[in-house]
Enzyme design. Structure first.
Site, PDB file in Angstrom:
ATOM      1  N   LYS A  81      39.485  34.513  53.506  1.00  0.00           N
ATOM      2  CA  LYS A  81      38.826  33.155  52.543  1.00  0.00           C
ATOM      3  C   LYS A  81      39.552  32.946  52.058  1.00  0.00           C
ATOM      4  O   LYS A  81      39.923  32.010  51.784  1.00  0.00           O
ATOM      5  CB  LYS A  81      37.809  33.426  51.323  1.00  0.00           C
ATOM      6  CG  LYS A  81      38.619  34.859  50.599  1.00  0.00           C
ATOM      7  CD  LYS A  81      37.270  34.292  49.867  1.00  0.00           C
ATOM      8  CE  LYS A  81      37.133  35.720  48.442  1.00  0.00           C
ATOM      9  NZ  LYS A  81      38.391  36.050  47.345  1.00  0.00           N
ATOM     10  N   ASP A  82      41.493  33.811  51.811  1.00  0.00           N
ATOM     11  CA  ASP A  82      42.299  33.614  51.877  1.00  0.00           C
ATOM     12  C   ASP A  82      43.526  32.975  52.169  1.00  0.00           C
ATOM     13  O   ASP A  82      44.134  32.268  51.927  1.00  0.00           O
ATOM     14  CB  ASP A  82      43.264  34.245  51.353  1.00  0.00           C
ATOM     15  CG  ASP A  82      42.733  35.163  50.060  1.00  0.00           C
ATOM     16  OD1 ASP A  82      41.678  34.810  48.720  1.00  0.00           O
ATOM     17  OD2 ASP A  82      42.878  37.019  49.596  1.00  0.00           O
ATOM     18  N   ARG A 129      35.058  26.650  42.621  1.00  0.00           N
ATOM     19  CA  ARG A 129      33.611  26.745  43.458  1.00  0.00           C
ATOM     20  C   ARG A 129      32.088  26.873  42.732  1.00  0.00           C
ATOM     21  O   ARG A 129      31.542  26.656  42.862  1.00  0.00           O
ATOM     22  CB  ARG A 129      33.686  27.357  45.190  1.00  0.00           C
ATOM     23  CG  ARG A 129      32.489  27.910  45.712  1.00  0.00           C
ATOM     24  CD  ARG A 129      32.820  28.592  47.198  1.00  0.00           C
ATOM     25  NE  ARG A 129      33.043  29.889  46.441  1.00  0.00           N
ATOM     26  CZ  ARG A 129      33.151  30.534  46.445  1.00  0.00           C
ATOM     27  NH1 ARG A 129      31.289  30.476  45.976  1.00  0.00           N
ATOM     28  NH2 ARG A 129      33.115  32.438  45.725  1.00  0.00           N
ATOM     29  N   ARG A 130      33.038  28.701  42.073  1.00  0.00           N
ATOM     30  CA  ARG A 130      31.513  29.646  41.479  1.00  0.00           C
ATOM     31  C   ARG A 130      31.065  28.252  40.354  1.00  0.00           C
ATOM     32  O   ARG A 130      29.677  28.383  39.920  1.00  0.00           O
ATOM     33  CB  ARG A 130      31.887  30.626  41.318  1.00  0.00           C
ATOM     34  CG  ARG A 130      32.221  31.605  42.584  1.00  0.00           C
ATOM     35  CD  ARG A 130      32.544  32.731  42.098  1.00  0.00           C
ATOM     36  NE  ARG A 130      32.959  33.652  43.510  1.00  0.00           N
ATOM     37  CZ  ARG A 130      33.752  34.942  43.547  1.00  0.00           C
ATOM     38  NH1 ARG A 130      34.808  35.304  42.457  1.00  0.00           N
ATOM     39  NH2 ARG A 130      34.158  35.255  44.892  1.00  0.00           N
ATOM     40  N   ARG A 151      41.247  35.950  35.653  1.00  0.00           N
ATOM     41  CA  ARG A 151      42.197  36.408  36.659  1.00  0.00           C
ATOM     42  C   ARG A 151      42.368  37.135  36.140  1.00  0.00           C
ATOM     43  O   ARG A 151      41.940  38.600  35.497  1.00  0.00           O
ATOM     44  CB  ARG A 151      43.788  35.895  36.722  1.00  0.00           C
ATOM     45  CG  ARG A 151      43.563  34.172  37.144  1.00  0.00           C
ATOM     46  CD  ARG A 151      45.012  33.830  37.987  1.00  0.00           C
ATOM     47  NE  ARG A 151      44.930  35.080  39.530  1.00  0.00           N
ATOM     48  CZ  ARG A 151      45.848  34.931  39.607  1.00  0.00           C
ATOM     49  NH1 ARG A 151      47.078  34.347  38.998  1.00  0.00           N
ATOM     50  NH2 ARG A 151      46.455  35.589  40.872  1.00  0.00           N
ATOM     51  N   ARG A 157      38.575  42.272  35.127  1.00  0.00           N
ATOM     52  CA  ARG A 157      37.338  40.971  35.104  1.00  0.00           C
ATOM     53  C   ARG A 157      35.838  41.645  34.560  1.00  0.00           C
ATOM     54  O   ARG A 157      35.688  41.463  34.154  1.00  0.00           O
ATOM     55  CB  ARG A 157      36.404  40.702  36.465  1.00  0.00           C
ATOM     56  CG  ARG A 157      38.295  39.888  37.210  1.00  0.00           C
ATOM     57  CD  ARG A 157      38.117  39.315  38.420  1.00  0.00           C
ATOM     58  NE  ARG A 157      38.819  38.945  38.871  1.00  0.00           N
ATOM     59  CZ  ARG A 157      38.895  36.935  39.717  1.00  0.00           C
ATOM     60  NH1 ARG A 157      37.642  36.551  40.074  1.00  0.00           N
ATOM     61  NH2 ARG A 157      40.294  36.791  40.042  1.00  0.00           N
ATOM     62  N   CYS A 244      39.114  14.912  50.429  1.00  0.00           N
ATOM     63  CA  CYS A 244      38.351  15.583  48.916  1.00  0.00           C
ATOM     64  C   CYS A 244      38.587  17.260  48.607  1.00  0.00           C
ATOM     65  O   CYS A 244      39.308  18.494  49.322  1.00  0.00           O
ATOM     66  CB  CYS A 244      36.784  16.553  49.511  1.00  0.00           C
ATOM     67  SG  CYS A 244      36.277  16.376  48.416  1.00  0.00           S
TER      68      CYS A 244
END
Length: 319
Positions: A81-82, A129-130, A151, A157, A244
């Site tokens: 995904k990166d 997105r989340r 971050r 986190r 988009c």
């Protein structure tokens, strides 16, 4: 085979080292050669800015790719995904191994589930997105939450919860699993609630395009169904990115009849970060057998989403 170690380029984070170590073992098994990890610091690791502000996905990848191109490492492992959606001509994705659980998860105080969080709960996530999908879900189910941009690594986190700064954080199941901390999850978010990032849970093993022998060896680790799924997801992302800038969630999964895989379903969503506007669609077709078929599946769904107003969500960057 040679006894000269293959050099695997990896980020230094605990998660990157864990997943690179797992790939190194697998590569040693299939090649009979030792593999040594070469730690590389990327801009995304050292910058304290939010990802959306420093260029998004590519910030973790560029330094690894530069090391590959300079011949300092033989291959590199990325979280898929990166990876930016455009593939450099001189590098090749030699393998996409079997994907881990692609879902997002909640780690919350007092072992709470997402729907049991108190009114006004503060939920940390670094991903627009989340935030977009959690806010949209909360809005439609009468929940009152506040998404807070954060971050840092997993320890940082989860530390926000123990410190009392946040009620919950959202993380990827695959990452927690790879570092042996999946038991800290208090709720697995259904993909019906939050679609993951395109490619989430999958790894990408990349090497120089002119190293045919290594490409063939690494290809032993490739899982064709995972590759087809992430190709469709990333094709959708690439087509949406052209029109988009809203956060994109996407997941291609396989629909089976008993043991026989029949079709591939691709679901995707784009939305404003506050969750007020979303476009969510899906398409189902035969399991792609070629790169072009997988790419077409993603591109067609993106075209439909843009026609349904996805482009109207442009400019909703995370602040």
């Amino acid at each position: 085979m040679s006894d000269i170690p293959l050099r695997l380029g990896t980020r230094r984070s605990r998660l990157a080292m864990a997943q690179s170590g797992q790939v190194a073992e697998a590569v040693s098994r299939v090649t009979g050669r030792p593999v040594e990890l070469v730690e590389i610091t990327t801009y995304g690791d050292t910058s304290r800015e939010h990802l959306a502000q420093i260029g998004g996905t590519g910030v973790f990848v560029t330094a690894l790719r530069d090391a590959l191109l300079r011949g300092e490492v033989d291959f590199a492992v990325h979280s898929l995904k990166d990876l930016p959606t455009t593939q450099p001509a001189d590098l090749v994705l030699a393998a996409v191994p079997v994907r881990e659980d692609p879902r997002d998860v909640i780690v919350a105080r007092d072992a709470l589930k997402f729907t049991d969080l108190p009114r006004g709960a503060r939920i940390g996530t670094g991903a627009p997105r989340r935030a977009a999908q959690l806010n949209a879900y909360a809005r439609s189910h009468g929940l009152d939450i506040e998404t807070v941009p954060i971050r840092g690594n997993v320890d940082t986190r989860i530390g926000y919860i123990h410190d009392g700064e946040l009620d919950a954080v959202v993380l990827a199941a695959a990452g927690l699993s790879r570092i042996g901390r999946i038991d800290e999850v208090t709720d697995f978010l259904s993909v019906d609630t939050v679609l993951p990032a395109p490619g989430q849970g999958a790894l990408a093993i990349e090497c120089a395009a002119d190293n045919a022998e290594l490409i063939a060896l690494l290809g032993e680790l490739d899982d064709p169904l995972t590759r087809a799924a992430v190709t469709a997801e990333r094709s959708l992302l690439a087509a949406l990115e052209a029109g988009c800038s809203a956060p994109v969630g996407a997941l291609a999964d396989l629909l089976a009849d008993g043991q026989i895989v029949k079709e591939m379903r691709l679901r995707a969503v784009v939305g404003t970060t506050d969750g007020t506007r979303t476009v969510q669609m899906s398409t189902t077709g035969p399991v792609p057998e070629t790169y072009d078929q997988a790419t077409a599946l993603g591109r067609e769904l993106a075209t439909e989403m843009l026609a349904q107003g996805a482009a109207g969500l442009m400019g909703e960057r995370a602040h």
